[in-house]
Scaffold this motif. Sequence first.
Motif, PDB file in Angstrom:
ATOM      1  N   UNK A 113       0.192 -16.736   0.794  1.00  0.00           N
ATOM      2  CA  UNK A 113      -0.715 -17.523   0.142  1.00  0.00           C
ATOM      3  C   UNK A 113      -1.624 -16.720  -0.862  1.00  0.00           C
ATOM      4  N   UNK A 114      -2.092 -15.552  -0.456  1.00  0.00           N
ATOM      5  CA  UNK A 114      -2.845 -14.663  -1.314  1.00  0.00           C
ATOM      6  C   UNK A 114      -2.218 -14.473  -2.595  1.00  0.00           C
ATOM      7  N   UNK A 115      -0.820 -14.165  -2.515  1.00  0.00           N
ATOM      8  CA  UNK A 115      -0.179 -13.723  -3.892  1.00  0.00           C
ATOM      9  C   UNK A 115      -0.046 -15.142  -4.804  1.00  0.00           C
ATOM     10  N   UNK A 116       0.179 -16.082  -3.868  1.00  0.00           N
ATOM     11  CA  UNK A 116       0.478 -17.202  -4.985  1.00  0.00           C
ATOM     12  C   UNK A 116      -0.723 -18.061  -5.730  1.00  0.00           C
ATOM     13  N   UNK A 117      -1.960 -18.070  -4.730  1.00  0.00           N
ATOM     14  CA  UNK A 117      -3.071 -18.228  -5.328  1.00  0.00           C
ATOM     15  C   UNK A 117      -3.453 -17.360  -6.501  1.00  0.00           C
ATOM     16  N   UNK A 141      -7.960  -7.772 -18.907  1.00  0.00           N
ATOM     17  CA  UNK A 141      -8.617  -6.314 -18.991  1.00  0.00           C
ATOM     18  C   UNK A 141      -9.394  -6.267 -17.571  1.00  0.00           C
ATOM     19  N   UNK A 142      -9.893  -5.131 -17.334  1.00  0.00           N
ATOM     20  CA  UNK A 142     -10.861  -4.696 -16.153  1.00  0.00           C
ATOM     21  C   UNK A 142     -10.062  -4.732 -14.881  1.00  0.00           C
ATOM     22  N   UNK A 143     -10.767  -5.227 -13.805  1.00  0.00           N
ATOM     23  CA  UNK A 143     -10.307  -5.538 -12.490  1.00  0.00           C
ATOM     24  C   UNK A 143      -8.890  -6.498 -12.562  1.00  0.00           C
ATOM     25  N   UNK A 144      -9.139  -7.379 -13.284  1.00  0.00           N
ATOM     26  CA  UNK A 144      -8.118  -8.393 -13.369  1.00  0.00           C
ATOM     27  C   UNK A 144      -6.696  -7.805 -13.667  1.00  0.00           C
ATOM     28  N   UNK A 145      -6.789  -6.965 -14.668  1.00  0.00           N
ATOM     29  CA  UNK A 145      -5.712  -6.311 -15.207  1.00  0.00           C
ATOM     30  C   UNK A 145      -5.181  -5.295 -14.259  1.00  0.00           C
ATOM     31  N   UNK A 146      -5.969  -4.586 -13.644  1.00  0.00           N
ATOM     32  CA  UNK A 146      -5.563  -3.771 -12.441  1.00  0.00           C
ATOM     33  C   UNK A 146      -4.941  -4.356 -11.557  1.00  0.00           C
ATOM     34  N   UNK A 147      -5.382  -5.370 -11.055  1.00  0.00           N
ATOM     35  CA  UNK A 147      -4.895  -6.417  -9.982  1.00  0.00           C
ATOM     36  C   UNK A 147      -3.405  -6.775 -10.330  1.00  0.00           C
ATOM     37  N   UNK A 148      -3.278  -7.262 -11.531  1.00  0.00           N
ATOM     38  CA  UNK A 148      -1.980  -7.674 -12.204  1.00  0.00           C
ATOM     39  C   UNK A 148      -0.979  -6.640 -12.102  1.00  0.00           C
ATOM     40  N   UNK A 149      -1.570  -5.333 -12.509  1.00  0.00           N
ATOM     41  CA  UNK A 149      -0.531  -4.201 -12.638  1.00  0.00           C
ATOM     42  C   UNK A 149       0.070  -4.021 -11.128  1.00  0.00           C
ATOM     43  N   UNK A 150      -1.098  -3.904 -10.122  1.00  0.00           N
ATOM     44  CA  UNK A 150      -0.712  -3.645  -8.812  1.00  0.00           C
ATOM     45  C   UNK A 150       0.527  -4.792  -8.173  1.00  0.00           C
ATOM     46  N   UNK A 156       7.880  -7.423  -8.413  1.00  0.00           N
ATOM     47  CA  UNK A 156       8.346  -7.644  -9.908  1.00  0.00           C
ATOM     48  C   UNK A 156       9.261  -8.786  -9.981  1.00  0.00           C
ATOM     49  N   UNK A 157      10.304  -8.838  -8.887  1.00  0.00           N
ATOM     50  CA  UNK A 157      11.217 -10.061  -8.873  1.00  0.00           C
ATOM     51  C   UNK A 157      10.407 -11.294  -8.894  1.00  0.00           C
ATOM     52  N   UNK A 158       9.309 -11.753  -8.401  1.00  0.00           N
ATOM     53  CA  UNK A 158       8.813 -13.050  -8.332  1.00  0.00           C
ATOM     54  C   UNK A 158       7.689 -13.228  -9.659  1.00  0.00           C
ATOM     55  N   UNK A 159       7.623 -12.437 -10.628  1.00  0.00           N
ATOM     56  CA  UNK A 159       6.779 -12.400 -11.828  1.00  0.00           C
ATOM     57  C   UNK A 159       7.691 -12.492 -13.064  1.00  0.00           C
ATOM     58  N   UNK A 160       8.827 -12.965 -13.059  1.00  0.00           N
ATOM     59  CA  UNK A 160       9.609 -12.875 -14.231  1.00  0.00           C
ATOM     60  C   UNK A 160       8.677 -13.585 -15.397  1.00  0.00           C
ATOM     61  N   UNK A 167       2.578  -7.242 -19.268  1.00  0.00           N
ATOM     62  CA  UNK A 167       2.836  -6.010 -20.093  1.00  0.00           C
ATOM     63  C   UNK A 167       2.094  -5.828 -21.563  1.00  0.00           C
ATOM     64  N   UNK A 168       1.821  -7.029 -21.955  1.00  0.00           N
ATOM     65  CA  UNK A 168       1.143  -7.276 -23.300  1.00  0.00           C
ATOM     66  C   UNK A 168      -0.340  -6.536 -23.145  1.00  0.00           C
ATOM     67  N   UNK A 169      -0.690  -7.103 -21.802  1.00  0.00           N
ATOM     68  CA  UNK A 169      -2.096  -6.436 -21.595  1.00  0.00           C
ATOM     69  C   UNK A 169      -2.269  -5.236 -21.223  1.00  0.00           C
ATOM     70  N   UNK A 170      -1.234  -4.725 -20.520  1.00  0.00           N
ATOM     71  CA  UNK A 170      -1.220  -3.011 -20.434  1.00  0.00           C
ATOM     72  C   UNK A 170      -1.207  -2.313 -21.669  1.00  0.00           C
ATOM     73  N   UNK A 171      -0.156  -2.919 -22.370  1.00  0.00           N
ATOM     74  CA  UNK A 171      -0.091  -2.086 -23.977  1.00  0.00           C
ATOM     75  C   UNK A 171      -1.587  -2.329 -24.711  1.00  0.00           C
ATOM     76  N   UNK A 172      -2.132  -3.348 -24.477  1.00  0.00           N
ATOM     77  CA  UNK A 172      -3.418  -3.455 -25.354  1.00  0.00           C
ATOM     78  C   UNK A 172      -4.468  -2.620 -24.831  1.00  0.00           C
TER      79      UNK A 172
END
Length: 573
Positions: A113-117, A141-150, A156-160, A167-172
Amino acid sequence: MTHAAYDEIGGIETAVVSYAEQVYAKLSEKEKEQARRIFLQLIRPGEGTDDTKRLALLTEVGLENRDLVTHLASNRLVVTGRDSTTELETVEIVHEALIREWERLRCWIEIDREFRIWQQGLRTLMHQWDANGRLEDGLLFGKVLTDAEDWLQKRTDELTAEQEYIKASLLAREKKQQQQERKRKQTIFSLASGLAGAIILASGAFWQWQQAEIRRVNAELNTMSADSKVLLNSNQELESLIEGVRAGRKLQSAIGVASDTKMRVVLALQEVVYGVRERNRFDGSKGDFSPDGKMLVTLNKNTIKIWDADGKNIITKITDGKNSFADVSFSPDSKILVTASNEGKIKLWSIDGRLLRTFNEQSLKIAFSFDGKMLASMREDGTVKLWKLDGTLLKTFKGQKVNDIGRVGATIIFSPDDTMLAAINSDGKMFYWNINGTLIKVVERVKGGRERDFREDQNTYIAFSPNSKILALVAPKGTNLFDRNGTLLKTIKNEYNPWINSVTFNQDSWINGVTFSPDGKTIALLHFGTVHLWSLEGKKIKTLKGDVTTGSSNLSKDTTIRLVMLALALMAK
């Protein structure tokens, strides 16, 4: 699929759930895992509201799952189509009755549930970014991007579909950091130019001070190394180890240390590591450090003690009347203890000894999930159960016979991503499940072995790699490496008699030393005081010889836990 067939299924909720379970049961193990991911992408998890179905793009489900989606559609569990605007392929769950009534799907939803929300919120931001022309100010950006990176690293397989956005956010972020770094350097250069005259004038005094500081640090390190040797020679092993480690850590942060001083510190630390026989001694049948490394818990029948990391002071002492404890474990944040007992209770305690919660469940073994949100318990009759911390039962695991998972030598562990469980029973069998209860693998003990205190025919210890993709199982003929589907990848053959590769805990149980390096690329095996380092390809990298007593075929009745090889861990930090 016709509308008539769709309407027919919608009117028979019980039948559609039974039918879904039948279709699922016929899938292969690999397809079952794919099906779990597909169904979870077709559900919109509620936050205080009911879970509902959602129309998903095939790219969100995963193009690699196209064949299985077609199979599920032909079996009337999902509906496929095309978006009227974009002409992209879509997938939708056939009926919300599956969401409400299918127990297997409900369990998947609760666990994820946590991941899907989070993923649902990410997709909203991603669609806004795409609709607005993919402008940079729409990136994360910020914590939102840190959470997404984590999450990207874990799932990975469920975020196709979302990978491009993340990755565009990480590059920015990287570009922005580079710009900030260039600006910082320009500022420093400007200040340096303006202060050049002052620096030149002060450089002579600074050089003199620096040389004096280097001489002081070298002298201090030499003194610490010498003190460590003196303490070791006077049998003050713990104090010698502490002083040696202090010198090693100071060396890591020191600048300008002379090469002979470095060698003196390293040799002194190596000597004390290999010379120390035991760091400390605690009476107990089980002992474990807290994840933050600041505490140690020991268990001895009716008493649990929490010590400071040095083992000198007792922080908390816990008793439970006349009830005896069977197992104890720290939560990942080191703030909670969970205990199991034969008297039918699982209990959660604060570090100061306050009882927080009680489950009415008999258990011999207990383990926290890595995210600290679940518990796995193991009953005397062989039942394994998955719990929330509030006492809600999530799943009862099947696939093992009664008493297969028994008293002595039994163990249970989560994978680091909390998607799998593994257990070894007292007869030497290993069981390996998905978190949804699907039995992936059973590894039988070797037949025809001799019966000894250390039996050479049984599996003895298990460990997951940090990325949860590999399970290591210490077995009689070697260490077996399995993938997530239970496929044997590699066997690292033992170079020694398999029934003596153990470290004594007490007269009834023992552990084999097996663990993965933090990057998951190296396996360390402990045998008779020697640590063997292997690559995952089965190539031997190095052997570290220590001096650790490992017991024999006639185990002592001394129930003291010897905390050994601590300095090796400290040196690795």
